[in-house]
Design a protein around this motif. Sequence first.
Motif, PDB file in Angstrom:
ATOM      1  N   TYR A 116      14.756   9.284  -1.491  1.00  0.00           N
ATOM      2  CA  TYR A 116      13.576   8.524  -1.906  1.00  0.00           C
ATOM      3  C   TYR A 116      12.308   9.369  -1.770  1.00  0.00           C
ATOM      4  CZ  TYR A 116      10.195   4.594  -1.799  1.00  0.00           C
ATOM      5  OH  TYR A 116       9.156   3.739  -2.029  1.00  0.00           O
ATOM      6  N   HIS A 117      12.192  10.094  -0.661  1.00  0.00           N
ATOM      7  CA  HIS A 117      11.020  10.949  -0.442  1.00  0.00           C
ATOM      8  C   HIS A 117      10.971  12.067  -1.486  1.00  0.00           C
ATOM      9  CE1 HIS A 117       7.905  12.287   2.565  1.00  0.00           C
ATOM     10  NE2 HIS A 117       7.964  13.327   1.762  1.00  0.00           N
ATOM     11  N   LYS A 118      12.109  12.628  -1.791  1.00  0.00           N
ATOM     12  CA  LYS A 118      12.156  13.691  -2.795  1.00  0.00           C
ATOM     13  C   LYS A 118      11.763  13.163  -4.171  1.00  0.00           C
ATOM     14  CE  LYS A 118      15.197  17.382  -4.477  1.00  0.00           C
ATOM     15  NZ  LYS A 118      16.552  17.996  -4.341  1.00  0.00           N
ATOM     16  N   LYS A 119      12.139  11.917  -4.466  1.00  0.00           N
ATOM     17  CA  LYS A 119      11.834  11.315  -5.766  1.00  0.00           C
ATOM     18  C   LYS A 119      10.352  10.948  -5.893  1.00  0.00           C
ATOM     19  CE  LYS A 119      12.936   6.985  -6.590  1.00  0.00           C
ATOM     20  NZ  LYS A 119      13.727   5.751  -6.878  1.00  0.00           N
ATOM     21  N   CYS A 120       9.728  10.540  -4.758  1.00  0.00           N
ATOM     22  CA  CYS A 120       8.372   9.993  -4.820  1.00  0.00           C
ATOM     23  C   CYS A 120       7.325  10.846  -4.113  1.00  0.00           C
ATOM     24  CB  CYS A 120       8.360   8.604  -4.181  1.00  0.00           C
ATOM     25  SG  CYS A 120       9.377   7.377  -5.034  1.00  0.00           S
ATOM     26  N   GLY A 121       7.730  11.935  -3.477  1.00  0.00           N
ATOM     27  CA  GLY A 121       6.827  12.730  -2.671  1.00  0.00           C
ATOM     28  C   GLY A 121       5.805  13.508  -3.473  1.00  0.00           C
ATOM     29  N   PRO A 122       4.903  14.215  -2.794  1.00  0.00           N
ATOM     30  CA  PRO A 122       3.861  15.001  -3.461  1.00  0.00           C
ATOM     31  C   PRO A 122       4.446  15.956  -4.494  1.00  0.00           C
ATOM     32  CG  PRO A 122       3.451  14.892  -1.106  1.00  0.00           C
ATOM     33  CD  PRO A 122       4.801  14.280  -1.326  1.00  0.00           C
ATOM     34  N   GLY A 123       3.746  16.077  -5.615  1.00  0.00           N
ATOM     35  CA  GLY A 123       4.175  16.978  -6.674  1.00  0.00           C
ATOM     36  C   GLY A 123       5.050  16.336  -7.727  1.00  0.00           C
ATOM     37  N   THR A 124       5.503  15.106  -7.499  1.00  0.00           N
ATOM     38  CA  THR A 124       6.367  14.432  -8.472  1.00  0.00           C
ATOM     39  C   THR A 124       5.529  13.609  -9.451  1.00  0.00           C
ATOM     40  OG1 THR A 124       6.622  12.443  -7.111  1.00  0.00           O
ATOM     41  CG2 THR A 124       8.181  14.252  -6.734  1.00  0.00           C
ATOM     42  N   LYS A 125       6.148  13.265 -10.591  1.00  0.00           N
ATOM     43  CA  LYS A 125       5.466  12.431 -11.580  1.00  0.00           C
ATOM     44  C   LYS A 125       5.140  11.058 -10.999  1.00  0.00           C
ATOM     45  CE  LYS A 125       7.492  14.566 -15.719  1.00  0.00           C
ATOM     46  NZ  LYS A 125       8.347  14.338 -16.928  1.00  0.00           N
ATOM     47  N   ARG A 126       6.061  10.546 -10.191  1.00  0.00           N
ATOM     48  CA  ARG A 126       5.846   9.215  -9.618  1.00  0.00           C
ATOM     49  C   ARG A 126       4.664   9.236  -8.641  1.00  0.00           C
ATOM     50  NH1 ARG A 126      11.257  10.058 -10.294  1.00  0.00           N
ATOM     51  NH2 ARG A 126      12.428   8.433 -11.407  1.00  0.00           N
ATOM     52  N   TYR A 127       4.527  10.307  -7.886  1.00  0.00           N
ATOM     53  CA  TYR A 127       3.396  10.417  -6.962  1.00  0.00           C
ATOM     54  C   TYR A 127       2.084  10.481  -7.744  1.00  0.00           C
ATOM     55  CZ  TYR A 127       0.174  12.239  -3.453  1.00  0.00           C
ATOM     56  OH  TYR A 127      -0.906  12.415  -2.628  1.00  0.00           O
ATOM     57  N   ARG A 128       2.068  11.273  -8.795  1.00  0.00           N
ATOM     58  CA  ARG A 128       0.839  11.403  -9.592  1.00  0.00           C
ATOM     59  C   ARG A 128       0.452  10.061 -10.213  1.00  0.00           C
ATOM     60  NH1 ARG A 128       3.139  16.592 -10.746  1.00  0.00           N
ATOM     61  NH2 ARG A 128       4.221  15.804 -12.592  1.00  0.00           N
ATOM     62  N   LYS A 129       1.446   9.305 -10.646  1.00  0.00           N
ATOM     63  CA  LYS A 129       1.171   7.990 -11.227  1.00  0.00           C
ATOM     64  C   LYS A 129       0.594   7.049 -10.171  1.00  0.00           C
ATOM     65  CE  LYS A 129       3.415   4.116 -13.604  1.00  0.00           C
ATOM     66  NZ  LYS A 129       4.710   3.585 -14.149  1.00  0.00           N
ATOM     67  N   ALA A 130       1.175   7.090  -8.974  1.00  0.00           N
ATOM     68  CA  ALA A 130       0.692   6.232  -7.895  1.00  0.00           C
ATOM     69  C   ALA A 130      -0.734   6.595  -7.499  1.00  0.00           C
ATOM     70  CB  ALA A 130       1.624   6.345  -6.692  1.00  0.00           C
ATOM     71  N   ILE A 131      -1.059   7.882  -7.479  1.00  0.00           N
ATOM     72  CA  ILE A 131      -2.416   8.332  -7.155  1.00  0.00           C
ATOM     73  C   ILE A 131      -3.400   7.884  -8.235  1.00  0.00           C
ATOM     74  CG2 ILE A 131      -3.877  10.395  -7.084  1.00  0.00           C
ATOM     75  CD1 ILE A 131      -2.673   9.894  -4.437  1.00  0.00           C
ATOM     76  N   GLU A 132      -2.991   7.978  -9.484  1.00  0.00           N
ATOM     77  CA  GLU A 132      -3.869   7.541 -10.580  1.00  0.00           C
ATOM     78  C   GLU A 132      -4.201   6.061 -10.450  1.00  0.00           C
ATOM     79  OE1 GLU A 132      -1.791   8.570 -14.109  1.00  0.00           O
ATOM     80  OE2 GLU A 132      -2.086  10.738 -13.874  1.00  0.00           O
ATOM     81  N   GLN A 133      -3.202   5.258 -10.102  1.00  0.00           N
ATOM     82  CA  GLN A 133      -3.446   3.827  -9.928  1.00  0.00           C
ATOM     83  C   GLN A 133      -4.368   3.574  -8.736  1.00  0.00           C
ATOM     84  OE1 GLN A 133       0.583   2.410  -9.597  1.00  0.00           O
ATOM     85  NE2 GLN A 133       0.794   2.068 -11.817  1.00  0.00           N
ATOM     86  N   LEU A 134      -4.191   4.341  -7.660  1.00  0.00           N
ATOM     87  CA  LEU A 134      -5.048   4.201  -6.488  1.00  0.00           C
ATOM     88  C   LEU A 134      -6.491   4.532  -6.846  1.00  0.00           C
ATOM     89  CD1 LEU A 134      -5.420   3.789  -3.417  1.00  0.00           C
ATOM     90  CD2 LEU A 134      -4.829   6.206  -3.114  1.00  0.00           C
ATOM     91  N   LYS A 135      -6.700   5.631  -7.558  1.00  0.00           N
ATOM     92  CA  LYS A 135      -8.048   6.037  -7.954  1.00  0.00           C
ATOM     93  C   LYS A 135      -8.692   5.019  -8.901  1.00  0.00           C
ATOM     94  CE  LYS A 135      -7.444  11.057  -7.394  1.00  0.00           C
ATOM     95  NZ  LYS A 135      -7.375  12.371  -8.103  1.00  0.00           N
ATOM     96  N   ALA A 136      -7.851   4.384  -9.702  1.00  0.00           N
ATOM     97  CA  ALA A 136      -8.360   3.395 -10.649  1.00  0.00           C
ATOM     98  C   ALA A 136      -8.622   2.047  -9.983  1.00  0.00           C
ATOM     99  CB  ALA A 136      -7.365   3.211 -11.795  1.00  0.00           C
ATOM    100  N   GLY A 137      -8.288   1.932  -8.682  1.00  0.00           N
ATOM    101  CA  GLY A 137      -8.532   0.695  -7.959  1.00  0.00           C
ATOM    102  C   GLY A 137      -7.541  -0.398  -8.260  1.00  0.00           C
ATOM    103  N   ARG A 138      -6.325   0.002  -8.658  1.00  0.00           N
ATOM    104  CA  ARG A 138      -5.308  -0.991  -9.017  1.00  0.00           C
ATOM    105  C   ARG A 138      -4.135  -0.934  -8.039  1.00  0.00           C
ATOM    106  NH1 ARG A 138      -2.518  -0.275 -13.322  1.00  0.00           N
ATOM    107  NH2 ARG A 138      -3.124   1.870 -13.832  1.00  0.00           N
TER     108      ARG A 138
END
Length: 542
Positions: A116-138
Motif C-alpha cells: 500500500y505504501h509503495k502504491k501511494c507513497g511519495p513520487g507516485t501518481k496517486r500521491y500527486r493526485k492526493a496532494i493536488e486535492q489537498l492544495k485545492a482545499g478538497r
Amino acid sequence: MVLVGFLITLPVLVFVFGGRWGSFQTTSAPNVGGRHVVPGGVTTTQKNEAPKNVSVPATATKSLPQPQDKLLGGLLSAAFEESSCQSRYKSSLYRKKSPFPLFPYLVQKLRKYEAYHKKCGPGTKRYRKAIEQLKAGRNADNAECKYVVWFPCNGLGNRMLTIASTFLYALISNRVLLMHVAAEQEGLFCEPFPGSSWVLPGDFPHNNPQGLHIGAPESYVNMLKNNVVRNDDPGSVSASSLPPYVYLHVEQFRLKLSDNIFCDEDQLILNKFNWMILKSDSYFAPALFMTPMYEKELEKMFPQKESVFHHLGRYLFHPTNKVWGIVSRYYEAYLARVDEKIGFQIRIFPEKPIKFENMYDQLTRCIREQRLLPELGTAEPANTTAEAGKVKAVLIASLYSGYYEKIRGMYYENPTKTGEIVAVYQPSHEEQQQYTSNEHNQKALAEIYLLSYCDKIAMSAWSTFGYVAYSFAGVKPWILLRPDWDKERSEVACVRSTSVEPCLHSPPILSCRAKKEVDAATVKPYVRHCEDVGFGLKLFDS
C-alpha cells in the motif's frame, strides 16, 4: 578514527569513554598486581593473553551469538539491499532471541501495508493526485489513498515512541505514514518500507511545525467545538463535505483533553479525512487498544500485548550505516566478549531535579537490593568460586559522568567477593539534552541500541529513552522511582516492571460520551498502571 583492537601490553592509544564520543588521549595502562587495568575497569594479565572486551579473533575469546533468522521470523522484509542498511539484519545478532513469538496475522498486515505504501507513497501518481486535492482545499469521496503525516515533538525517545504509535494507527486505519524529518533527525534511520520512502516531501503545503498546536483551528477538537464537523451521526457525513485535512494534537500533558480522538464515533469521522496531520510526543498505542472499534483487529495482530513496541520498534527503526558504525565498533570493542551486560540509564528531569548524592545512593541501593552487581570484598578472593574470572560489563547511559566515575572507582579500587571482574563504560556525557543537535541525537540513538543489548537494565522513572531501550531488548527493567514531590529521596530504590511495554503517561478518558472518568486498569485486563507513573497505563499480559 582510531579503532580499539590492540593487545594492551604497552602504552597505547585508546579511547577514553568517560568523555565525548570520539575523544581520545594517550594513556599508559596502570599495573596492579601483575595485571594491566584498561580505562573503564577491565583487567588483563601481562602475558600474551588476549584482554577481555577488546576485539580479537573469535576463536580466542567469546564470540558473538550464532546468527539468528535475519528476517526475525518474517517481521522484516527481504526486499532490501543489505549493504544499504547494515543494522537491519545485523542488530539482532547482538541481542538474545526475542521472548515474544511473531504471529502470522501481523506479518500479513505488514506485507500488505508495504504494498500500500509503495502504491501511494511519495513520487507516485496517486500521491500527486492526493496532494493536488489537498492544495485545492478538497477532501474527496472514496479516495484510493489516505495519509497520516507525523510531526516531531520533544526528544528522541519520545519521537520513537510516537512514530511507532502513529504507524500502528496507520495500520489499523488504512493510512500511509509519512514523517516530517527535521534537521536534527536527518540521517538517523534507514527507510523501513521497501520500494518507497516514509519521508514527507519538502513541498508539502502544510509543512510548518510552528503552526501545529493545541489551539489550531484545524484541530479535530476545535472543529467539534466550532461545529465545523459533527460526530453525533457519522454515517450521514460525506467525505467531500469535510475540510481538506484534520490535525490531531496528542501531547503528554494534553492527552486527557483528547478523549474525542479515541472514541468510535470520532474515529468514524476521522477516517473520512484523506489527510491527517498528527503531532505527538506520547506512546499512545495503549489508547488505540482501548478504542472499541479497533480492539478485535489489534487482538489478532498482538495476542501478546507486551510485544507491541517490541515488534513495531524492531520493524521500523534501523540506524543508518553511520550510526550503526558507532554502535557496532563500541559493542565489538567493549561488550561482545563479556559474560553479562548490565545497563544503567540515569535521567534527571528539570521539573523534579534530584541531587547527585541522592540519585547515586538510590542507584547503589537498587544494585545492592536486587543483586545487579557482585558484592565488593576486602581482599583478593581465592578464585575458587564458580564466578571467578567472569566479566560483567556495566554500561552507563547518562548526561553526567559522575555515576560512571563513582561506580568505576568502586570496582577499580576493590576486588569482588566472588572473583568476578566488573568493567564499567560510559559512551558519552553531554551534560544537557540537545533536542536540535543532529550529532547529539546520533549519540543518543547509538546509546539506546547499546543499552538494548544488555541482559539486565535499571532505568530512571519516566524516561522515554529507557522505555525504548528495554522494549527493544524485551527485558523487564528495574525502575528507579522518583521521590515524592515534597521529598528529596525515594524511600523505595527500585521496582521491577511487570511489562516490557512503554508507559502512556497521561491516558485518555475511557468512557467517551459518558464523560465520566473510568479507570481503564479496572475494566481492561490487558492494561495496568505504570510502576513509575501511577496514573499512566501500560499494556500487560496476565
